[in-house]
Design a protein around this motif. Structure first.
Motif, short mmCIF file in Angstrom:
data_model
loop_
_atom_site.label_atom_id
_atom_site.label_comp_id
_atom_site.label_asym_id
_atom_site.label_seq_id
_atom_site.Cartn_x
_atom_site.Cartn_y
_atom_site.Cartn_z
N ARG A 3 -6.18 4.41 2.50
CA ARG A 3 -6.10 5.78 2.98
C ARG A 3 -5.87 5.82 4.49
O ARG A 3 -5.39 6.81 5.03
CB ARG A 3 -7.40 6.50 2.63
CG ARG A 3 -7.47 7.94 2.98
CD ARG A 3 -8.69 8.62 2.39
NE ARG A 3 -9.90 7.84 2.42
CZ ARG A 3 -10.82 7.89 3.40
NH1 ARG A 3 -10.65 8.67 4.42
NH2 ARG A 3 -11.90 7.14 3.32
N GLY A 4 -6.19 4.74 5.18
CA GLY A 4 -6.10 4.70 6.64
C GLY A 4 -4.67 4.67 7.15
O GLY A 4 -3.75 4.21 6.48
N SER A 5 -4.49 5.13 8.38
CA SER A 5 -3.15 5.21 8.97
C SER A 5 -2.56 3.84 9.28
O SER A 5 -1.36 3.72 9.47
CB SER A 5 -3.19 6.06 10.24
OG SER A 5 -4.07 5.49 11.18
N VAL A 43 -9.95 6.79 -2.31
CA VAL A 43 -9.38 5.53 -1.82
C VAL A 43 -10.02 5.18 -0.48
O VAL A 43 -10.17 6.03 0.39
CB VAL A 43 -7.85 5.65 -1.67
CG1 VAL A 43 -7.25 4.39 -1.10
CG2 VAL A 43 -7.22 5.99 -3.00
N SER A 44 -10.40 3.92 -0.31
CA SER A 44 -10.95 3.46 0.97
C SER A 44 -9.86 3.40 2.03
O SER A 44 -8.68 3.34 1.72
CB SER A 44 -11.56 2.07 0.81
OG SER A 44 -12.57 2.08 -0.16
N ARG A 45 -10.27 3.41 3.28
CA ARG A 45 -9.28 3.33 4.37
C ARG A 45 -8.46 2.05 4.27
O ARG A 45 -7.27 2.05 4.53
CB ARG A 45 -9.98 3.41 5.72
CG ARG A 45 -10.43 4.80 6.05
CD ARG A 45 -10.99 4.88 7.46
NE ARG A 45 -11.40 6.24 7.74
CZ ARG A 45 -12.61 6.70 7.50
NH1 ARG A 45 -13.53 5.93 6.99
NH2 ARG A 45 -12.91 7.95 7.79
N HIS A 46 -9.12 0.96 3.93
CA HIS A 46 -8.42 -0.32 3.72
C HIS A 46 -8.88 -0.81 2.35
O HIS A 46 -9.88 -1.49 2.23
CB HIS A 46 -8.77 -1.30 4.84
CG HIS A 46 -7.90 -2.52 4.80
ND1 HIS A 46 -6.61 -2.51 5.24
CD2 HIS A 46 -8.14 -3.76 4.34
CE1 HIS A 46 -6.09 -3.72 5.08
NE2 HIS A 46 -7.00 -4.49 4.53
N HIS A 47 -8.13 -0.44 1.32
CA HIS A 47 -8.57 -0.63 -0.06
C HIS A 47 -8.22 -2.01 -0.62
O HIS A 47 -9.05 -2.68 -1.22
CB HIS A 47 -7.93 0.46 -0.93
CG HIS A 47 -8.65 0.69 -2.20
ND1 HIS A 47 -9.62 1.66 -2.33
CD2 HIS A 47 -8.56 0.09 -3.40
CE1 HIS A 47 -10.09 1.63 -3.56
NE2 HIS A 47 -9.47 0.69 -4.23
N ALA A 48 -6.95 -2.42 -0.43
CA ALA A 48 -6.51 -3.70 -0.98
C ALA A 48 -5.32 -4.21 -0.18
O ALA A 48 -4.70 -3.48 0.59
CB ALA A 48 -6.12 -3.54 -2.45
N GLU A 92 3.68 -17.38 -4.81
CA GLU A 92 2.86 -16.42 -5.53
C GLU A 92 2.50 -15.23 -4.65
O GLU A 92 2.50 -15.33 -3.42
CB GLU A 92 1.56 -17.07 -6.02
CG GLU A 92 1.76 -18.15 -7.04
CD GLU A 92 0.43 -18.73 -7.48
OE1 GLU A 92 0.35 -19.14 -8.64
OE2 GLU A 92 -0.51 -18.79 -6.66
N TYR A 93 2.18 -14.13 -5.31
CA TYR A 93 1.65 -12.95 -4.63
C TYR A 93 0.26 -12.70 -5.17
O TYR A 93 0.02 -12.76 -6.37
CB TYR A 93 2.56 -11.74 -4.87
CG TYR A 93 3.87 -11.86 -4.15
CD1 TYR A 93 4.02 -11.37 -2.86
CD2 TYR A 93 4.96 -12.50 -4.75
CE1 TYR A 93 5.22 -11.50 -2.18
CE2 TYR A 93 6.16 -12.63 -4.08
CZ TYR A 93 6.28 -12.12 -2.80
OH TYR A 93 7.47 -12.25 -2.12
N VAL A 94 -0.66 -12.42 -4.26
CA VAL A 94 -2.07 -12.28 -4.62
C VAL A 94 -2.55 -10.89 -4.23
O VAL A 94 -2.29 -10.40 -3.13
CB VAL A 94 -2.92 -13.35 -3.88
CG1 VAL A 94 -4.39 -13.16 -4.16
CG2 VAL A 94 -2.46 -14.75 -4.27
N LEU A 95 -3.26 -10.23 -5.16
CA LEU A 95 -3.91 -8.95 -4.88
C LEU A 95 -5.32 -9.24 -4.41
O LEU A 95 -6.11 -9.83 -5.15
CB LEU A 95 -3.93 -8.06 -6.13
CG LEU A 95 -4.75 -6.78 -6.00
CD1 LEU A 95 -4.11 -5.82 -5.00
CD2 LEU A 95 -4.90 -6.12 -7.36
N ALA A 96 -5.63 -8.86 -3.19
CA ALA A 96 -6.98 -9.04 -2.65
C ALA A 96 -7.63 -7.66 -2.56
O ALA A 96 -7.22 -6.83 -1.74
CB ALA A 96 -6.91 -9.69 -1.28
N VAL A 97 -8.61 -7.42 -3.41
CA VAL A 97 -9.32 -6.14 -3.42
C VAL A 97 -10.42 -6.20 -2.37
O VAL A 97 -11.24 -7.10 -2.38
CB VAL A 97 -9.90 -5.84 -4.82
CG1 VAL A 97 -10.68 -4.54 -4.82
CG2 VAL A 97 -8.79 -5.82 -5.86
N GLU A 98 -10.41 -5.24 -1.47
CA GLU A 98 -11.36 -5.24 -0.36
C GLU A 98 -12.26 -4.02 -0.37
O GLU A 98 -12.86 -3.69 0.64
CB GLU A 98 -10.58 -5.34 0.95
CG GLU A 98 -9.79 -6.64 1.02
CD GLU A 98 -8.60 -6.57 1.96
OE1 GLU A 98 -8.42 -5.53 2.61
OE2 GLU A 98 -7.87 -7.56 2.01
#
Length: 159
Positions: free
Chosen positions: A28-30, A41-46, A54-60
């Motif tokens: 959500r953050g700018s 949604v968090s400001r820095h969600h993922a 490879e591409y990795v999804l890092a959930v934060e």
């Protein structure tokens, strides 16, 4: 495609395609590359990171992220066609370049000024406000019905 991206996050609902280059942040953050305007949604969600081939999804965030319908935590390797659900937004991961029907967005930019509806807009949409607006014109409806009734009586009397 002209962006040179090898992978994409596609929002099919809005017809947007985001190239994944390096670390692509979602939140959500700018400062996020993909900005989701939703209070859930968090400001820095993922983040989607490239690691070799490879591409990795890092959930934060603990606010909730699903990958193909199951809760995702930590880091997960993405496969072709995986769907990342964050709040009400679904992003499909693909290695195929988007078609001409997609709007390619290299990065989202925050809305200028205040996001979301303003106070006057919320007031105008409130049910009590809408009801009170309808009440202001009740006398016009009454006059119309009385006029019709009088005309109907006059028509019956003329026969």
């Amino acid at each position: 495609m002209t962006s040179g991206a090898d992978a994409w996050l596609v929002d099919d609902r809005w017809g947007k395609a985001y190239p994944v280059a390096g670390d692509t942040t979602i939140g959500r953050g700018s400062s996020s590359a993909i900005i989701l305007r939703d209070p859930a949604v968090s400001r820095h969600h993922a983040t989607v990171k490239r690691r070799g081939l490879e591409y990795v999804l890092a959930v934060e965030s603990h606010a909730g992220t699903n990958l193909n319908g199951t809760a995702a935590t930590g880091e997960t390797v993405l496969q072709e066609g995986d769907v990342i659900d964050i709040a009400l937004t679904s992003l499909r991961f693909t290695m195929r370049a988007p078609t001409g029907e997609m709007f390619i967005v290299s990065r989202d930019y925050p809305a200028l000024g205040r996001e979301g509806p303003t106070r006057p807009t919320l007031h105008a949409m409130h049910p009590i406000t809408l009801y009170s607006r309808g009440r202001a014109y009740w006398h016009f409806a009454l006059v119309a019905m009385l006029t019709i009734a009088v005309l109907a009586l006059c028509a019956d009397a003329a026969r």
